[in-house]
Scaffold this motif. Structure first.
Motif, PDB file in Angstrom:
ATOM      1  N   ILE A   1     -12.281 -17.136  -1.718  1.00 32.06           N
ATOM      2  CA  ILE A   1     -11.125 -17.637  -2.121  1.00 32.06           C
ATOM      3  C   ILE A   1     -10.505 -16.979  -3.314  1.00 32.06           C
ATOM      4  N   GLY A   2      -9.331 -16.491  -3.208  1.00 31.32           N
ATOM      5  CA  GLY A   2      -8.798 -16.118  -4.490  1.00 31.32           C
ATOM      6  C   GLY A   2      -8.873 -14.568  -4.737  1.00 31.32           C
ATOM      7  N   ALA A   3      -8.564 -13.642  -3.658  1.00 25.06           N
ATOM      8  CA  ALA A   3      -8.678 -12.323  -3.647  1.00 25.06           C
ATOM      9  C   ALA A   3      -7.270 -11.723  -3.501  1.00 25.06           C
ATOM     10  N   GLN A   4      -6.146 -12.662  -3.836  1.00 24.32           N
ATOM     11  CA  GLN A   4      -4.732 -12.218  -3.641  1.00 24.32           C
ATOM     12  C   GLN A   4      -4.207 -11.363  -4.599  1.00 24.32           C
ATOM     13  N   GLY A   5      -4.818 -11.244  -5.663  1.00 25.36           N
ATOM     14  CA  GLY A   5      -4.362 -10.295  -6.802  1.00 25.36           C
ATOM     15  C   GLY A   5      -5.276  -8.974  -6.834  1.00 25.36           C
ATOM     16  N   LYS A   6      -4.794  -7.959  -7.559  1.00 24.25           N
ATOM     17  CA  LYS A   6      -5.782  -7.148  -7.963  1.00 24.25           C
ATOM     18  C   LYS A   6      -6.853  -7.473  -8.866  1.00 24.25           C
ATOM     19  N   GLY A   7      -7.854  -6.581  -8.735  1.00 26.70           N
ATOM     20  CA  GLY A   7      -9.016  -7.041  -9.501  1.00 26.70           C
ATOM     21  C   GLY A   7     -10.512  -6.549  -8.812  1.00 26.70           C
ATOM     22  N   LEU A   8     -10.402  -7.287  -7.409  1.00 21.87           N
ATOM     23  CA  LEU A   8     -11.743  -6.981  -6.515  1.00 21.87           C
ATOM     24  C   LEU A   8     -11.483  -5.670  -5.878  1.00 21.87           C
ATOM     25  N   GLN A   9     -12.514  -4.767  -6.075  1.00 22.77           N
ATOM     26  CA  GLN A   9     -12.615  -3.680  -5.419  1.00 22.77           C
ATOM     27  C   GLN A   9     -13.983  -3.325  -4.916  1.00 22.77           C
ATOM     28  N   VAL A  10     -14.088  -2.625  -3.805  1.00 26.37           N
ATOM     29  CA  VAL A  10     -14.900  -2.284  -2.739  1.00 26.37           C
ATOM     30  C   VAL A  10     -15.068  -0.702  -2.561  1.00 26.37           C
ATOM     31  N   LYS A  11     -16.241  -0.331  -2.654  1.00 28.11           N
ATOM     32  CA  LYS A  11     -16.807   0.920  -2.373  1.00 28.11           C
ATOM     33  C   LYS A  11     -16.765   1.636  -1.016  1.00 28.11           C
ATOM     34  N   ASN A  12     -16.013   2.345  -0.547  1.00 25.62           N
ATOM     35  CA  ASN A  12     -15.756   2.691   0.704  1.00 25.62           C
ATOM     36  C   ASN A  12     -16.833   3.647   1.137  1.00 25.62           C
ATOM     37  N   ASN A  13     -17.009   4.228   2.260  1.00 27.46           N
ATOM     38  CA  ASN A  13     -17.932   5.151   2.823  1.00 27.46           C
ATOM     39  C   ASN A  13     -17.910   6.700   2.299  1.00 27.46           C
ATOM     40  N   LYS A  14     -16.648   6.828   1.546  1.00 26.35           N
ATOM     41  CA  LYS A  14     -16.705   8.130   0.933  1.00 26.35           C
ATOM     42  C   LYS A  14     -17.069   8.078  -0.684  1.00 26.35           C
ATOM     43  N   GLY A  15     -17.636   6.722  -1.110  1.00 22.12           N
ATOM     44  CA  GLY A  15     -17.679   6.451  -2.455  1.00 22.12           C
ATOM     45  C   GLY A  15     -16.705   6.238  -3.376  1.00 22.12           C
ATOM     46  N   GLU A  16     -15.391   6.052  -2.732  1.00 22.55           N
ATOM     47  CA  GLU A  16     -14.273   5.565  -3.487  1.00 22.55           C
ATOM     48  C   GLU A  16     -13.796   4.243  -3.690  1.00 22.55           C
ATOM     49  N   TRP A  17     -13.622   3.780  -4.755  1.00 18.81           N
ATOM     50  CA  TRP A  17     -13.350   2.231  -5.067  1.00 18.81           C
ATOM     51  C   TRP A  17     -11.737   2.177  -4.708  1.00 18.81           C
ATOM     52  N   VAL A  18     -11.944   1.068  -3.596  1.00 17.68           N
ATOM     53  CA  VAL A  18     -10.429   0.693  -3.040  1.00 17.68           C
ATOM     54  C   VAL A  18     -10.293  -0.809  -3.369  1.00 17.68           C
ATOM     55  N   ASP A  19      -9.008  -1.145  -3.546  1.00 25.32           N
ATOM     56  CA  ASP A  19      -8.746  -2.582  -3.859  1.00 25.32           C
ATOM     57  C   ASP A  19      -8.679  -3.415  -2.666  1.00 25.32           C
ATOM     58  N   ALA A  20      -9.408  -4.579  -2.790  1.00 24.12           N
ATOM     59  CA  ALA A  20      -9.780  -5.413  -1.541  1.00 24.12           C
ATOM     60  C   ALA A  20      -8.639  -6.484  -1.863  1.00 24.12           C
ATOM     61  N   ILE A  21      -7.601  -6.601  -1.291  1.00 25.33           N
ATOM     62  CA  ILE A  21      -6.694  -7.739  -1.573  1.00 25.33           C
ATOM     63  C   ILE A  21      -6.317  -8.532  -0.161  1.00 25.33           C
ATOM     64  N   ALA A  22      -6.489  -9.819  -0.210  1.00 28.78           N
ATOM     65  CA  ALA A  22      -6.196 -10.703   0.960  1.00 28.78           C
ATOM     66  C   ALA A  22      -4.959 -11.023   0.705  1.00 28.78           C
ATOM     67  N   ALA A  23      -4.349 -11.627   1.966  1.00 34.41           N
ATOM     68  CA  ALA A  23      -2.955 -12.373   2.114  1.00 34.41           C
ATOM     69  C   ALA A  23      -3.234 -13.811   1.412  1.00 34.41           C
ATOM     70  N   PRO A  24      -2.241 -14.634   1.311  1.00 37.60           N
ATOM     71  CA  PRO A  24      -2.600 -15.936   0.576  1.00 37.60           C
ATOM     72  C   PRO A  24      -3.404 -16.559   1.579  1.00 37.60           C
ATOM     73  N   ASP A  25      -3.055 -16.632   2.854  1.00 32.69           N
ATOM     74  CA  ASP A  25      -3.886 -17.328   3.941  1.00 32.69           C
ATOM     75  C   ASP A  25      -5.122 -16.939   4.306  1.00 32.69           C
TER      76      ASP A  25
END
Length: 315
Positions: free
Chosen positions: A204-228
Motif C-alpha cells: 500500500i502506498g506506491a502512488q508517488g515517486k520513490g519506488l523503483q524496479v530494475k527491468n530486464n535491461k538493467g534499467e531502473w524504472v518508476d513503479a507507480i500504482a493508481a490510488p485504488d
C-alpha cells in the motif's frame, strides 16, 4: 505504457472462465517479465486505508523514547518497533533511512505456531492502532490468497496448492515511515536495492515517486500504482520454489529531490510468508533441460533465518 502492468482481481473472482484465464495469463506474464504487477479489485476499502494511515502517522509522531519502549530485543525485529537506520539491505553496511513497525500473524487453532511466533505488541497510547492493523493484515492476507491461487494455476498446480502453507503463515504487515531528510546522506537511501524474502509482497502506498524496479535491461524504472491499486511483487521464496520462472525483482526506494527533503513518506508492505516447515524445493514442473535445478532444498523457516542474519536483524 506503464512499466508495471495492471490487473483486476475481480476478473479472477468472476464466473467468466475467459476473464479468469486472462487474469492468470497476464499475472503470470508480468511475474515472468518484471516481477511486479499493480492490482485493482483487492479487499481493502478506502475508509480502512485512511484509518490505517491516520493510526500509523499517530504512532510515528510519538516521541522517540516512547516508540523505543516497543522495540523488543531478541526477536530479530519480527514484532513491534524497529528504530531508524537499524535495517540495511543485503551486502550494504549503511542503514536505510526509515523506521517501521511489524504486525505479525494472528494464529487461529494451532497451539504449536502460537508458541513459535512472537506475540503482537500492543501500543497503549493509541487504542485503535492494533485493531486497525489487524483488520488490514486480514484483508491483505485474503487478497494474497487469491493472487497465489492464480499463480498456482499458471504453474499447472492445483489452484489451492498454496492454501495450507499460508494458513497461519509467518506473514508480516510493516508500516514504514521515511522521515524528512535533514542532512545530505552520504551513501544511504530510504531503502537500498534489495529483493524481498517471502512468497509475495503486497504494497500500500506506491502512488508517488520513490519506488523503483530494475527491468530486464538493467534499467531502473518508476513503479507507480493508481490510488485504488496495490503493487504486488514476487519474493525470493517463490522465485526459488519456481526455479526463477517467477522473478523476484530487485527494487529500491530512492531519496526525493532536495526540495522535497522536508517531507515524510509512508508505505505499508504486507510480506506474505508461508509456515516455517514449507519445503521450498524447486518444483518439478519448473525443471527441464534448458532450466536445470538452481537451488538446494531448504525450508521456508531456515531460509528466513539466513536472510534475517544477512539483513542485520539477527545475530
Amino acid at each position: 505504457m506503464k512499466p508495471v502492468p495492471s490487473v483486476d482481481l475481480n476478473d479472477f473472482l468472476s464466473d467468466d472462465p475467459i476473464k479468469k484465464q486472462d487474469f492468470v495469463d497476464r499475472l503470470g506474464k508480468a511475474y515472468q517479465d518484471i516481477g511486479f504487477v499493480a492490482l485493482k479489485g483487492h479487499f481493502l476499502d478506502d475508509a480502512l486505508v485512511e484509518k490505517l494511515y491516520s493510526e500509523i502517522k499517530n504512532f510515528f509522531d510519538l516521541p522517540t523514547e516512547i516508540k523505543q519502549r516497543y522495540e523488543i530485543p531478541g526477536i530479530g525485529g519480527q514484532r513491534g518497533y524497529v528504530s531508524f537506520g537499524k535495517e540495511s539491505a543485503k551486502g550494504k553496511k549503511e542503514g536505510d533511512l526509515k523506521e517501521f513497525w511489524h504486525f505479525g500473524q494472528y494464529v487461529e487453532g494451532d497451539a504449536k505456531l502460537e508458541a513459535e511466533y512472537p506475540k503482537n505488541v500492543i501500543v497503549k497510547e493509541l487504542p485503535e492502532f492494533n485493531a486497525v492493523g489487524k483488520e488490514v493484515f486480514k484483508m491483505l492476507e485474503k487478497t494474497a490468497k487469491y493472487v497465489l491461487r492464480a499463480l498456482a494455476i499458471h504453474l499447472n498446480l492445483k489452484d489451492t496448492y498454496f492454501d495450507d502453507y499460508i494458513l497461519n503463515g509467518n506473514s508480516i504487515l510493516r508500516p514504514i515511515h521515511y522521515p524528512p531528510i535533514v542532512n545530505e546522506p552520504k551513501e544511504a537511501v530510504r531503502a537500498a536495492a534489495h529483493g524481498d524474502i517471502n512468497l509475495i509482497t503486497l504494497l500500500i502506498g506506491a502512488q508517488g515517486k520513490g519506488l523503483q524496479v530494475k527491468n530486464n535491461k538493467g534499467e531502473w524504472v518508476d513503479a507507480i500504482a493508481a490510488p485504488d491499486e496495490l503493487m504486488i511483487n514476487v519474493g525470493d521464496m517463490l522465485s526459488r520454489h519456481t526455479n526463477n520462472k517467477l522473478k523476484s525483482t530487485i527494487h529500491r526506494v530512492v531519496n526525493p529531490p532536495k526540495d522535497l527533503w522536508g517531507t515524510s513518506r509512508y508505505s505499508v508492505p504486507f510480506f506474505m510468508h508461508p509456515v516455517s516447515d514449507m519445503k521450498l524445493d524447486v518444483l518439478e514442473g519448473c525443471i527441464d533441460e534448458a532450466h536445470p535445478k538452481q537451488y538446494e532444498n531448504i525450508t521456508a523457516g531456515a531460509f528466513l533465518n539466513e536472510r534475517l542474519i544477512e539483513l542485520g536483524l539477527k545475530n
